[in-house]
Design a protein around this motif. Structure first.
Motif, PDB file in Angstrom:
ATOM      1  N   CYS A  13      55.390   8.074  27.228  1.00 35.18           N
ATOM      2  CA  CYS A  13      55.057   9.107  28.218  1.00 35.18           C
ATOM      3  C   CYS A  13      54.175  10.168  27.577  1.00 35.18           C
ATOM      4  CB  CYS A  13      56.336   9.736  28.764  1.00 35.18           C
ATOM      5  SG  CYS A  13      56.011  11.073  29.922  1.00 35.18           S
ATOM      6  N   ILE A  14      53.111  10.523  28.272  1.00 30.65           N
ATOM      7  CA  ILE A  14      52.207  11.538  27.755  1.00 30.65           C
ATOM      8  C   ILE A  14      52.368  12.839  28.528  1.00 30.65           C
ATOM      9  CG2 ILE A  14      50.537   9.929  26.811  1.00 30.65           C
ATOM     10  CD1 ILE A  14      48.882  10.309  29.363  1.00 30.65           C
ATOM     11  N   CYS A  16      51.860  13.618  31.560  1.00 28.05           N
ATOM     12  CA  CYS A  16      50.745  13.999  32.433  1.00 28.05           C
ATOM     13  C   CYS A  16      51.218  14.382  33.830  1.00 28.05           C
ATOM     14  CB  CYS A  16      49.744  12.866  32.524  1.00 28.05           C
ATOM     15  SG  CYS A  16      50.338  11.431  33.458  1.00 28.05           S
ATOM     16  N   ARG A  17      52.399  13.966  34.190  1.00 25.44           N
ATOM     17  CA  ARG A  17      53.013  14.283  35.474  1.00 25.44           C
ATOM     18  C   ARG A  17      52.306  13.634  36.657  1.00 25.44           C
ATOM     19  NH1 ARG A  17      55.146  20.496  34.895  1.00 25.44           N
ATOM     20  NH2 ARG A  17      53.108  20.954  34.045  1.00 25.44           N
ATOM     21  N   CYS A  19      53.232  10.950  37.728  1.00 26.96           N
ATOM     22  CA  CYS A  19      54.373  10.407  38.478  1.00 26.96           C
ATOM     23  C   CYS A  19      55.001  11.476  39.369  1.00 26.96           C
ATOM     24  CB  CYS A  19      55.405   9.852  37.505  1.00 26.96           C
ATOM     25  SG  CYS A  19      55.892  10.989  36.203  1.00 26.96           S
ATOM     26  N   CYS A 153      51.929   5.733  36.834  1.00 30.68           N
ATOM     27  CA  CYS A 153      52.001   6.027  35.394  1.00 30.68           C
ATOM     28  C   CYS A 153      50.929   5.262  34.624  1.00 30.68           C
ATOM     29  CB  CYS A 153      53.374   5.668  34.860  1.00 30.68           C
ATOM     30  SG  CYS A 153      53.475   5.919  33.088  1.00 30.68           S
ATOM     31  N   THR A 155      50.419   4.961  31.380  1.00 29.45           N
ATOM     32  CA  THR A 155      50.687   4.402  30.056  1.00 29.45           C
ATOM     33  C   THR A 155      51.788   3.366  30.046  1.00 29.45           C
ATOM     34  OG1 THR A 155      52.298   6.116  29.626  1.00 29.45           O
ATOM     35  CG2 THR A 155      50.033   6.570  28.956  1.00 29.45           C
ATOM     36  N   ILE A 158      56.742   4.430  32.676  1.00 28.19           N
ATOM     37  CA  ILE A 158      57.692   4.059  33.726  1.00 28.19           C
ATOM     38  C   ILE A 158      57.308   2.656  34.171  1.00 28.19           C
ATOM     39  CG2 ILE A 158      58.644   4.605  35.989  1.00 28.19           C
ATOM     40  CD1 ILE A 158      57.756   7.450  35.654  1.00 28.19           C
TER      41      ILE A 158
HETATM   42  S1  SF4 Z   1      52.928   9.353  34.883  1.00 30.24           S
HETATM   43 FE1  SF4 Z   1      53.815   8.258  33.141  1.00 30.24          FE
HETATM   44  S2  SF4 Z   1      52.863   9.233  31.394  1.00 30.24           S
HETATM   45 FE2  SF4 Z   1      52.490  10.601  33.102  1.00 30.24          FE
HETATM   46  S3  SF4 Z   1      54.234  12.005  33.016  1.00 30.24           S
HETATM   47 FE3  SF4 Z   1      54.823  10.364  34.371  1.00 30.24          FE
HETATM   48  S4  SF4 Z   1      55.945   8.974  33.053  1.00 30.24           S
HETATM   49 FE4  SF4 Z   1      54.773  10.290  31.717  1.00 30.24          FE
END
Ligand code: SF4
Ligand code: SF4
Lengths: 252, 202, 838
Positions: A13-14, A16-17, A19, A153, A155, A158
């Motif tokens: 997870c980076i 980035c939100r 999600c 997501c 990367t 999730i």
């Molecule tokens: S989209 Fe993926 S990488 Fe970005 S915050 Fe959510 S879980 Fe983390």
């Protein structure tokens, strides 16, 4: 149907939100007016309009000035779900065929017991006091789509899929035991933690509150048997001994 | 036949308020406990049932508090006769057994009242906590605790009340009339509440 | 990017410096994570512990504006420890070239290279020349030992960048430096490849170009250019920045990086002579030698039949720069501030927030007679006249708002950092009166044209002679609706006559078929081949969605189309040895195949397998036809020595215009880049601002106790650029509602600032309020034995939205008016501020 699950890998997870927004977008959840309280974590907690939130944890580190962890926080879709257990309203919280814990606001009676039954402090209540939480995009997965968060997501932090499959893959990637693999009958949201779950803000051993279990195992049946018993004793007494007759003398 | 007044009109009224609200609470409570959708025939739906449960709770609580004036003072008087009453099983265990003279309430009724009062207050307090969710540092803990208390109290009451109903009706013919007319025949009373009858000057 | 997004996954070491992809390129970060999952080492160098740093295997902190010192140390480390890729360096770079013996470096001349003129602040580059033999070919020393060869000069130049020195400049602990150097230099082997990803953290400095040059040198030394998993990769800040640059959005280039002529370049012949590089080396492809074809075809594309041989293909109608004129952003707004403009089209931008020294920009806007704001929403620019410190009564600027369509409301192509042109479709109709930009331009064009036709005017030709064949015309001759496909075809180019390469009226196959005699047209030679014909069928190559791959390297040659010629990795001839064998067979980008079968004739026709090679010529070792790999350079070699730049052939550390140290630790005399244009006068020896050295708006203060903290600006993943698009999205605002400043716990303690409290951040030019985010993610630096604090704040907020003003205002109110010596990109990544409790 095979039980579905999400695998969350904080390692990937980076923060980035994407999600967090995708979830709001799919579920059409209105925004809350927030302020910056000295952290980029915002809103600071799950709300009835925030099903999935990235928790940002700053930790001391040996090699760097800090260690910064990002963890998606949301309903875990427990197999043994405290929320369902404690809920008094039929159909308000339920298991879908994919194993997600869904909710039905029309059936919810707004008693707010479920958050007390939940080991993860997940359910929230809207302005009409109706339950609100991640439902694993039950509407999407029922159509064979994946949840909005995992879809977004970038990367692979999730990932969605058959629970067994996901566990197998994670094991291959070196995660011998996933968080949630066995807890509470097995969670529908699994975490690939590199460290103790505590560091990520999670209970080492999540549990439905003992009193709720006690209630479920003892008090609830007792109400049933107690009522029946009292009635039975009365009937027995009536038949065997019978009502008081006013023969005999006064109480003197 | 001489009749003496055992309960005031207000007491009777209050008792029935308590009884009816309890019945509503107990039935809906059972409904919640076992998710009895059959009850929708009565209450419409679970939301309505919840509202009725909550408001019946207010009535029950108020009524329960009023009972304090009626039953608490005598219930707190606990003497040798009361103990003897218990030792004799209240005279219910056989046709022949005798019990010592009793107050306005017999020992069993006293105990019953104490149980109902305490569990009633507990169930009310915990019910309100769950309903109103007061501002406390950890609301989940409070709700979990309240949930436990609510259910323990419920279990106590759900056992005690049916017994009370039986004893006050079938097991003891003539008792029910107290809660209808408020009066009992003097003779009847002598046999059951001798001390009280004496105190009343008969 | 020399490489492409997906290719990052092929790297053994990924260095992110001058960028923060987790926050600003989150989708791309996927490929970094992919590389990491496969075992790559991930290094992040940044003043702040960013979300990207959180994912790093090695993180090194570094004071803003000291990248060259950091990288210079790495160059020294590589050379000292013989970690460079010798075969690559000797064969493919200009390391072997002999330089004019007169050339001197800043080590010898106290901070400047030979040829510096203090008055003009410019270099006379005579001494930076390459020695030529009598055939006119660069003289080389293949042993790399000649003291005048580039390699030895490089060694000499960076011998000054010792670990101690670097550490004292950057504030990076020595052990960290070594760890980073060692890990990155491990890619100097043929079977190890490292990639570098950068963005505005490198470009927005007075030494921006040289930051990137320093990395280029490292990549050439380690043999990482042209290989899969290598390259120097610019992550563009918007989805189509690459496209807009390719199409000449900058003042000095026409589409396809053809230079904009200045007034003295009077005709096409002069233009061609001046801008067509020449080489006498038969092994050098010197691709820019094709310039005449590209400029002529370009003129034919824009002026069509009006461009004839006799009128020099309409060359005279091309706009020209005045001699020495610079039309960069900073200059435009400076001129605007000086009242030199009547009108201004703010098209798809928000300079009142995005412009460096935004306070000056806002004042400049007030000097305009009119402004046309083309955007999705009104913004701080369109409404500048009612903004903070403005008195609407005094402002005469008339503002027109033209609402335009968003990207999902129109069809067309965008080009991402991978140079990948991807066709996108319209999803929904534009809302209300908003129109696609092309429609707005169409309206504008025909109205202006009609005015010229009716009223005449000073110079109507450039307008009235434009082709503008973009769809069906109405009775008046106006295009009813712009058809983006016909624009794309015009860009690709046509054969205008029956030629050997194709028939008249057909789309050009690619730029190789373009001609310099006016028989072909092409709007942008780089994109020739993007919308072409195959077997007499018109194909929009950018709309392709094939998923086939080559060698599992993620090149996906059938996915959309990338320039040039769908070449996924440029300079890929450097990925093979001189015999055409891949340096790393496991990661073969291309490979010379002597037994290759021609699919049509079924006969052997030796050729390349893999990616589209940089030209079909056989490998370099081929005596007769072999070619050098760096085909865009006249000498065919990767440039370790880069005499083309304004500020020196080797990158040298200079302090930012505003910095916390008295003097440049590398030079007593020149604190800042000696060739930057100054908007405010300086005085020696340490380039301090002169008293009354210019307008108060341009003031800067350096090493001044009133502004003791280094500051930098950045973006956040939750907002887009100035936040114009995202501040109107409640979901984004919910996550990132207010201007904040990140400060270390140490500084917060010193200043008694509590986490979450309001503070004022001020610079010599302006101030903003911000919420203090007190964090361990910033730590004080030890610089030249003193403790230096750095803070950072995003520039995504603006006074206009959220409407209640709860967001704050742009961090660019703090940034200075100064730019890079080559590009004039403003220095917004390093300046000095103060932070006080509000
Ligand atoms: S989209 Fe993926 S990488 Fe970005 S915050 Fe959510 S879980 Fe983390
Ligand atoms: S996490 Fe909480 S809300 Fe979600 S299923 Fe488990 S108990 Fe229910």
């Amino acid at each position: 149907m095979a039980r579905k699950a999400l695998l969350i890998s904080p390692e990937l997870c980076i923060g980035c939100r994407g999600c967090q927004t995708a979830c709001k977008s799919w579920n059409q959840l209105p925004a809350t007016k927030t302020v910056n309280e000295g952290s980029i974590e915002n809103p600071p907690d799950l709300t009835p309009n925030l099903y999935n939130k990235i928790r940002y944890v700053e930790m001391p580190s040996n090699s760097n000035m800090v260690r910064w962890l990002f963890v998606s926080q949301r309903c875990m879709h427990c197999d043994d779900a405290g929320c369902i257990k404690i809920c008094p309203a039929p159909g308000a919280l339920f298991k879908t065929k994919e194993g997600a814990v869904g909710f039905d606001k029309d059936k919810c009676i707004g008693c707010k017991l479920c958050v007390a039954g939940c080991p993860f402090d997940v359910p929230r209540y809207d302005e009409k006091d109706k339950v609100s939480k991640c439902h694993l995009c039950s509407d999407r997965i029922a159509e064979g789509l994946e949840p909005a968060c995992s879809k977004t997501c970038p990367t692979g932090a999730i990932r969605y899929g058959d629970r067994d499959n996901i566990i197998g893959k994670a094991q291959k990637a070196g995660y011998e035991k996933l968080y949630g693999q066995v807890d509470l009958g097995g969670l529908g949201v699994l975490y690939a933690f590199k460290d103790s779950p505590k560091i990520y803000g999670m209970d080492e051993r999540p549990q439905i509150p003992e009193t709720v279990v006690f209630w479920h195992k003892v008090l609830k049946p007792l109400a049933y048997w107690g009522l029946g018993g009292a009635a039975a004793v009365s009937l027995l007494h009536y038949l065997v001994i019978g009502p008081k007759k006013d023969e005999g003398g006064d109480q003197l | 036949m001489t009749v003496i007044r055992k309960a005031s009109a207000f007491e009777i009224l209050n008792h029935w308020v308590l009884a009816v609200s309890f019945l509503i609470l107990a039935i809906s409570g059972f409904g919640f406990l076992f998710q009895l959708e059959q009850l929708n025939a009565v209450f419409g739906n679970f939301n309505a049932m919840k509202n009725i449960h909550n408001y019946a709770g207010i009535v029950f609580t108020a009524s329960l508090i009023l009972t304090i004036f009626h039953y608490l003072p005598v219930s707190l008087k606990f003497g040798a006769d009361d103990i003897a009453w218990f030792l004799n099983g209240g005279g219910y265990l056989s046709k022949k057994s005798k019990v010592p003279p009793q107050d306005e309430l017999n020992a069993g009724q006293k105990l019953y009242y104490i149980v109902i009062l305490l569990s009633g207050l507990a169930i009310a307090a915990s019910g309100f906590a769950i309903w109103l969710r007061p501002q406390v540092p950890d609301i989940r803990k409070l709700v979990v605790l309240s949930h436990l208390v609510h259910n323990i109290a419920f279990d106590l009451m759900i056992i005690a009340v049916p017994l009370h109903i039986y004893l006050a009706t079938l097991a003891n013919p003539g008792t029910l009339r107290i809660m209808i007319t408020g009066t009992v025949p003097l003779e009847w009373a002598r046999k059951r509440h001798a001390k009280w009858v004496r105190k009343m000057g008969y | 990017m020399t490489n492409h997004w997906v290719d990052v996954k092929n790297a053994d070491v990924v260095l992110v410096m001058g960028a923060n992809p987790a926050e600003n390129h989150p989708i791309a970060m996927k490929w970094v994570m992919r590389a990491r999952e496969k075992g790559a080492k991930f290094i992040v160098v940044d003043p702040r512990f960013t979300r990207t740093a959180a994912k790093a295997d090695i993180y090194a902190s570094m004071r803003s504006g000291t990248d060259i010192a950091f990288l210079g140390g790495m160059i020294k480390y590589i050379l000292d420890n013989n970690l460079y890729f010798r075969d690559y360096v000797a064969n493919y770079t200009n390391a072997t070239f002999l330089i004019n013996p007169e050339f001197k470096g800043p080590g010898e001349l106290d901070g400047v290279f030979s040829g510096y003129d203090e008055k003009t602040r410019k270099y006379d580059k005579k001494t930076w020349s390459i020695q030529m033999d009598d055939k006119g070919i660069p003289k080389k020393d293949m042993t790399l030992k000649d003291p005048n060869c580039v390699f030895q000069l490089l060694r000499k130049h960076y011998s000054r960048y010792t670990l101690e020195k670097v550490s004292s400049i950057t504030g990076t602990p020595k052990e960290k430096l070594i760890e980073v150097y060692k890990t990155y230099a491990s890619t100097g082997k043929p079977n190890r490849v490292g990639t570098e990803l950068y963005a505005m953290g490198w470009t927005q400095h007075t030494v921006g170009t040289q930051n990137i040059r320093a990395m280029t040198i490292i990549q050439l030394l380690l043999g990482n250019i042209g290989l899969a998993g290598g390259g120097v990769n610019a992550m563009r800040g918007e989805s189509n920045v690459q496209g807009s640059t390719d199409y000449g959005i900058l003042f000095h280039i026409l589409p396809g990086y053809l230079p904009v002529p200045s007034a003295s370049v009077v005709d096409l012949k002069t233009y061609i002579e001046k801008f067509t590089p020449k080489t006498k080396d038969p092994k050098s492809v010197n691709w820019w030698g094709n310039r005449p074809k590209y400029i002529t075809s370009y003129l034919k594309a824009i002026y069509g039949d009006n461009a004839t041989k006799d009128n020099d293909f309409g060359y005279a109608w091309l706009p020209k720069l005045d001699e020495g004129q610079n039309g960069s952003w900073l200059m435009l707004f400076d001129q605007m501030f000086n009242g030199k403009f009547e009108g201004f089209f703010a098209w798809g931008q928000n300079p009142a927030c995005s412009g460096a020294n935004a306070g000056k920009v806002r004042k400049a806007l007030a000097k305009l007679k009119w402004m046309v704001n083309v955007n999705l929403f009104d913004n701080e620019t369109g409404s500048f006249w009612k903004g903070p410190d403005m008195n609407p009564k005094d402002i005469k600027t008339e503002v027109f708002m033209l609402p335009c369509a968003s990207s999902v409301e129109k069809e067309g192509s965008i080009t991402n950092s991978s140079r990948l042109g991807q066709w996108r479709y319209k999803a929904v109709e534009p809302i209300g009166e908003s129109k696609p930009d092309s429609e707005i331009m169409n309206e504008l064009y025909f109205r202006v044209k009609r005015l010229y036709q009716k009223q005449g005017g000073k110079f109507p030709d450039p307008i009235v002679n434009l082709t503008w064949n973009y769809g069906e015309k109405d009775a008046s001759g106006k295009i009813k609706k712009v058809d983006t496909h016909s624009v794309a075809k015009e860009i690709n180019g046509y054969y205008l006559e029956d030629l050997k390469v194709g028939k008249k009226g057909h789309l050009a196959v690619n730029f190789v078929s373009l001609q310099a005699d006016g028989t072909t047209s092409c709007g942008n030679w780089l994109y020739s081949g993007s919308y072409t014909e195959k077997d007499d069928k018109v194909v929009n190559m950018m709309a392709r969605r094939g998923k086939k791959d080559i060698g599992n390297l993620g090149m996906h040659p059938e996915w959309a189309w990338c320039w040039p010629l769908n070449r996924r990795i440029i300079y890929n001839r450097a990925s093979v040895d001189p015999q055409g064998r891949p340096w790393d067979p496991k990661r073969a980008v291309i490979k010379w195949n002597p037994d290759k079968l021609d699919p049509k004739t079924k006969k052997t026709a030796p050729g390349w397998d893999g990616d589209v090679p940089d030209g079909p010529a056989p490998p370099m070792a081929d005596e007769k036809a072999g070619k050098y790999p760096f085909i865009m350079r006249a000498d065919g070699m990767g440039a370790i020595f880069g005499p083309g730049l304004a500020d020196g052939p080797f990158p040298e550390h200079y302090e930012p215009l505003e910095c916390p140290v008295q003097e440049n630790p590398m030079s007593k005399k020149h604190r800042i880049n000696p060739t930057v244009k100054l908007f405010y006068g300086v005085t020696g020896p340490h380039d301090k601002p002169v008293k009354d050295g210019g307008r108060p708006e341009d003031i800067f203060l350096t090493c001044d106790i009133r502004y003791p903290y280094v500051a930098t600006t950045y973006r956040v993943s939750e907002h887009w650029q100035t936040g114009l698009l995202t501040r109107h999205l409640p979901w984004q605002l919910e996550m990132q509602p207010q201007q904040f400043v990140e400060i270390s716990k140490e500084l917060a303690d010193e200043k008694g600032i509590k986490n979450g409290s309001k503070v004022t951040v001020s610079s010599a030019r302006g101030k903003v309020w911000a919420i203090a985010v007190v964090t361990d993610r910033f730590k004080p630096f030890k610089v030249m034995d003193t403790t230096i604090h750095q803070v950072g704040l995003p520039w995504c907020f603006g006074w206009q939205h959220p409407e209640d003003g709860s967001g704050g205002d742009s961090a660019n109110l703090l940034t200075p008016t100064v730019g890079d010596a080559n590009t004039m990109i403003p220095e917004t990544k390093a300046f000095m501020v103060n932070v006080e409790k509000a």
